[in-house]
Design a protein around this motif. Structure first.
Motif, PDB file in Angstrom:
ATOM      1  N   LEU A  18     -51.198  -1.198  -9.690  1.00 10.51           N
ATOM      2  CA  LEU A  18     -50.575   0.069  -9.287  1.00 10.51           C
ATOM      3  C   LEU A  18     -49.902  -0.085  -7.933  1.00 10.51           C
ATOM      4  O   LEU A  18     -48.782   0.391  -7.727  1.00 10.51           O
ATOM      5  CB  LEU A  18     -51.630   1.174  -9.226  1.00 10.51           C
ATOM      6  CG  LEU A  18     -51.159   2.517  -8.629  1.00 10.51           C
ATOM      7  CD1 LEU A  18     -50.056   3.135  -9.474  1.00 10.51           C
ATOM      8  CD2 LEU A  18     -52.335   3.477  -8.480  1.00 10.51           C
ATOM      9  N   LEU A  19     -50.574  -0.773  -7.003  1.00  7.99           N
ATOM     10  CA  LEU A  19     -50.008  -0.988  -5.670  1.00  7.99           C
ATOM     11  C   LEU A  19     -48.676  -1.729  -5.750  1.00  7.99           C
ATOM     12  O   LEU A  19     -47.683  -1.320  -5.132  1.00  7.99           O
ATOM     13  CB  LEU A  19     -50.997  -1.768  -4.810  1.00  7.99           C
ATOM     14  CG  LEU A  19     -50.524  -2.177  -3.406  1.00  7.99           C
ATOM     15  CD1 LEU A  19     -50.257  -0.959  -2.547  1.00  7.99           C
ATOM     16  CD2 LEU A  19     -51.549  -3.093  -2.736  1.00  7.99           C
ATOM     17  N   ALA A  20     -48.642  -2.811  -6.522  1.00  5.07           N
ATOM     18  CA  ALA A  20     -47.405  -3.587  -6.665  1.00  5.07           C
ATOM     19  C   ALA A  20     -46.304  -2.745  -7.294  1.00  5.07           C
ATOM     20  O   ALA A  20     -45.144  -2.776  -6.856  1.00  5.07           O
ATOM     21  CB  ALA A  20     -47.682  -4.835  -7.502  1.00  5.07           C
ATOM     22  N   ASN A  21     -46.668  -1.969  -8.326  1.00  3.78           N
ATOM     23  CA  ASN A  21     -45.684  -1.081  -8.969  1.00  3.78           C
ATOM     24  C   ASN A  21     -45.171  -0.040  -7.985  1.00  3.78           C
ATOM     25  O   ASN A  21     -43.963   0.261  -7.934  1.00  3.78           O
ATOM     26  CB  ASN A  21     -46.307  -0.367 -10.170  1.00  3.78           C
ATOM     27  CG  ASN A  21     -46.680  -1.302 -11.302  1.00  3.78           C
ATOM     28  OD1 ASN A  21     -46.206  -2.432 -11.362  1.00  3.78           O
ATOM     29  ND2 ASN A  21     -47.534  -0.845 -12.202  1.00  3.78           N
ATOM     30  N   PHE A  22     -46.088   0.518  -7.211  1.00 10.05           N
ATOM     31  CA  PHE A  22     -45.764   1.582  -6.257  1.00 10.05           C
ATOM     32  C   PHE A  22     -44.786   1.075  -5.203  1.00 10.05           C
ATOM     33  O   PHE A  22     -43.805   1.746  -4.846  1.00 10.05           O
ATOM     34  CB  PHE A  22     -47.052   2.066  -5.594  1.00 10.05           C
ATOM     35  CG  PHE A  22     -47.055   3.514  -5.208  1.00 10.05           C
ATOM     36  CD1 PHE A  22     -45.889   4.165  -4.842  1.00 10.05           C
ATOM     37  CD2 PHE A  22     -48.236   4.236  -5.183  1.00 10.05           C
ATOM     38  CE1 PHE A  22     -45.891   5.498  -4.484  1.00 10.05           C
ATOM     39  CE2 PHE A  22     -48.263   5.568  -4.815  1.00 10.05           C
ATOM     40  CZ  PHE A  22     -47.082   6.203  -4.467  1.00 10.05           C
ATOM     41  N   ILE A  23     -45.041  -0.133  -4.690  1.00  6.22           N
ATOM     42  CA  ILE A  23     -44.152  -0.720  -3.681  1.00  6.22           C
ATOM     43  C   ILE A  23     -42.736  -0.856  -4.236  1.00  6.22           C
ATOM     44  O   ILE A  23     -41.747  -0.521  -3.578  1.00  6.22           O
ATOM     45  CB  ILE A  23     -44.694  -2.087  -3.216  1.00  6.22           C
ATOM     46  CG1 ILE A  23     -45.977  -1.901  -2.400  1.00  6.22           C
ATOM     47  CG2 ILE A  23     -43.649  -2.838  -2.396  1.00  6.22           C
ATOM     48  CD1 ILE A  23     -46.680  -3.195  -2.055  1.00  6.22           C
ATOM     49  N   GLY A  24     -42.644  -1.343  -5.472  1.00  3.87           N
ATOM     50  CA  GLY A  24     -41.332  -1.497  -6.106  1.00  3.87           C
ATOM     51  C   GLY A  24     -40.616  -0.174  -6.278  1.00  3.87           C
ATOM     52  O   GLY A  24     -39.401  -0.072  -6.045  1.00  3.87           O
ATOM     53  N   GLU A  25     -41.371   0.872  -6.679  1.00  5.20           N
ATOM     54  CA  GLU A  25     -40.771   2.197  -6.877  1.00  5.20           C
ATOM     55  C   GLU A  25     -40.273   2.783  -5.559  1.00  5.20           C
ATOM     56  O   GLU A  25     -39.190   3.369  -5.490  1.00  5.20           O
ATOM     57  CB  GLU A  25     -41.798   3.145  -7.511  1.00  5.20           C
ATOM     58  CG  GLU A  25     -42.089   2.880  -8.978  1.00  5.20           C
ATOM     59  CD  GLU A  25     -40.990   3.411  -9.888  1.00  5.20           C
ATOM     60  OE1 GLU A  25     -40.156   4.198  -9.405  1.00  5.20           O
ATOM     61  OE2 GLU A  25     -40.966   3.029 -11.070  1.00  5.20           O
ATOM     62  N   LEU A  26     -41.065   2.622  -4.513  1.00  5.28           N
ATOM     63  CA  LEU A  26     -40.659   3.157  -3.207  1.00  5.28           C
ATOM     64  C   LEU A  26     -39.364   2.508  -2.732  1.00  5.28           C
ATOM     65  O   LEU A  26     -38.442   3.189  -2.259  1.00  5.28           O
ATOM     66  CB  LEU A  26     -41.772   2.934  -2.179  1.00  5.28           C
ATOM     67  CG  LEU A  26     -43.019   3.805  -2.335  1.00  5.28           C
ATOM     68  CD1 LEU A  26     -44.138   3.313  -1.422  1.00  5.28           C
ATOM     69  CD2 LEU A  26     -42.709   5.262  -2.040  1.00  5.28           C
ATOM     70  N   LYS A  27     -39.306   1.184  -2.869  1.00  4.72           N
ATOM     71  CA  LYS A  27     -38.095   0.474  -2.448  1.00  4.72           C
ATOM     72  C   LYS A  27     -36.890   0.886  -3.279  1.00  4.72           C
ATOM     73  O   LYS A  27     -35.774   1.022  -2.754  1.00  4.72           O
ATOM     74  CB  LYS A  27     -38.328  -1.036  -2.551  1.00  4.72           C
ATOM     75  CG  LYS A  27     -39.257  -1.587  -1.474  1.00  4.72           C
ATOM     76  CD  LYS A  27     -39.261  -3.107  -1.475  1.00  4.72           C
ATOM     77  CE  LYS A  27     -39.953  -3.663  -0.253  1.00  4.72           C
ATOM     78  NZ  LYS A  27     -39.870  -5.134  -0.175  1.00  4.72           N
ATOM     79  N   ALA A  28     -37.113   1.106  -4.573  1.00  7.80           N
ATOM     80  CA  ALA A  28     -36.017   1.521  -5.457  1.00  7.80           C
ATOM     81  C   ALA A  28     -35.480   2.896  -5.069  1.00  7.80           C
ATOM     82  O   ALA A  28     -34.314   3.207  -5.336  1.00  7.80           O
ATOM     83  CB  ALA A  28     -36.497   1.534  -6.911  1.00  7.80           C
TER      84      ALA A  28
END
Length: 300
Positions: A18-28
């Motif tokens: 979830l953390l890795a996914n969340f980081i990607g979403e925030l950057k996007a």
């Protein structure tokens, strides 16, 4: 203000995914993430999931909800002073109780700078079906992480039959009727859904409208210029509060004192300590439905 999310859940539930996914979403979405990772061991292998360039603070050999509370405060202060970021993601150890973890993040020193969006609990759906095989202590913590969540991810839903998934969802909803439950695979959740979370009470103190009642949440009480109380008045107010108020900490202006005193409340006990510096007169309150309680010096 900067948004803060706490990621909760047992080891192996999918928190780091979830953390890795969340980081990607925030950057996007053009937002800059920062991360605090907490583990009980001496090495944190999960930190490899954090992308290069993302501000990262690691807490090893200590639980965020125990002696690590002061360390968490220091880490947050360090991130506020040293790094440029918009959203803070805190991945707690699987041994962290949600109320304690939330308490560790709140501090009257930077309460005006952070907006605690809430606790996202990643629950292993398969583990839920076999929760009665756990030791009583482990099962209790597992249930508490779900009970106090603001958003529940029933993760690894692809490993269950439709009937089992319906059972898991129904039973988790019975345990925590306040939090939405999402059935997820690899902890994938739409960012727009997470963005709508809120765990910080705002606005005037008033009776909450249906559908807007906050579950486990916080409130910041700021004392105005010239406002002060006796310790007895504060203690009387504390005794009038419901048992669903779990924590309070901050600096309270006391009559006859040149500086506000450090005040802490937990498990029904209060503690007062003199403060020799002039601190901002703020008090952080944590509990269920803090938007409905009468605040010190005010009425409903």
């Amino acid at each position: 203000m900067k948004d803060v999310y706490l990621l909760s859940g047992f080891l192996g539930s999918g928190k780091t995914t979830l953390l890795a996914n969340f980081i990607g979403e925030l950057k996007a979405h053009g937002l800059k993430p920062a991360v605090i990772m907490n583990e009980l061991g001496e090495l944190n292998f999960d930190s490899q999931a954090v992308e290069e360039g993302v501000p990262l603070k690691e807490m090893l050999n200590g639980c965020i909800c125990c002696s690590g509370a002061e360390k968490t405060e220091a880490q947050v202060q360090s991130l506020l002073a040293e790094s440029d970021w918009d959203v803070l993601l805190i991945e707690t150890t699987g041994a962290a109780h949600p109320v304690e973890a939330l308490d560790a993040v709140y501090s009257p020193l930077f309460a005006n700078d952070l907006n605690i969006k809430g606790i996202i609990t990643v629950a292993d759906s398969k583990r839920w079906l076999h929760r009665n095989d756990m030791t009583p202590q482990t099962r209790s913590l597992f249930l508490e992480q779900i009970r106090h969540a603001h958003l529940i991810l029933a993760n690894k839903s692809d490993l269950l039959t439709p009937e089992e998934l319906a059972q898991v969802t129904f039973e988790m909803q019975n345990l925590n009727s306040h939090a939405p439950i999402l059935q997820t695979v690899n902890a994938n959740v739409p960012f727009t859904y997470i963005e709508r979370m809120r765990a910080t009470a705002t606005g005037d103190v008033q009776k909450a409208d249906l559908g807007h009642h906050l579950h486990l949440s916080s409130r910041l009480l700021h004392f105005g210029e010239g406002e002060s109380y006796t310790m007895e008045e504060v203690e009387d107010w504390v005794r009038s509060l419901p048992e669903t108020i779990y924590r309070m900490k901050g600096y309270v202006p006391i009559e006859g004192n040149s500086h506000p005193m450090l005040f802490q409340y937990a498990y029904g006990l209060t503690q007062w300590l003199p403060e020799y510096m002039k601190m901002e007169p703020n008090l952080v309150i944590i509990g269920d439905g803090v938007d409905q309680i009468p605040l010190l010096g005010r009425t409903m």
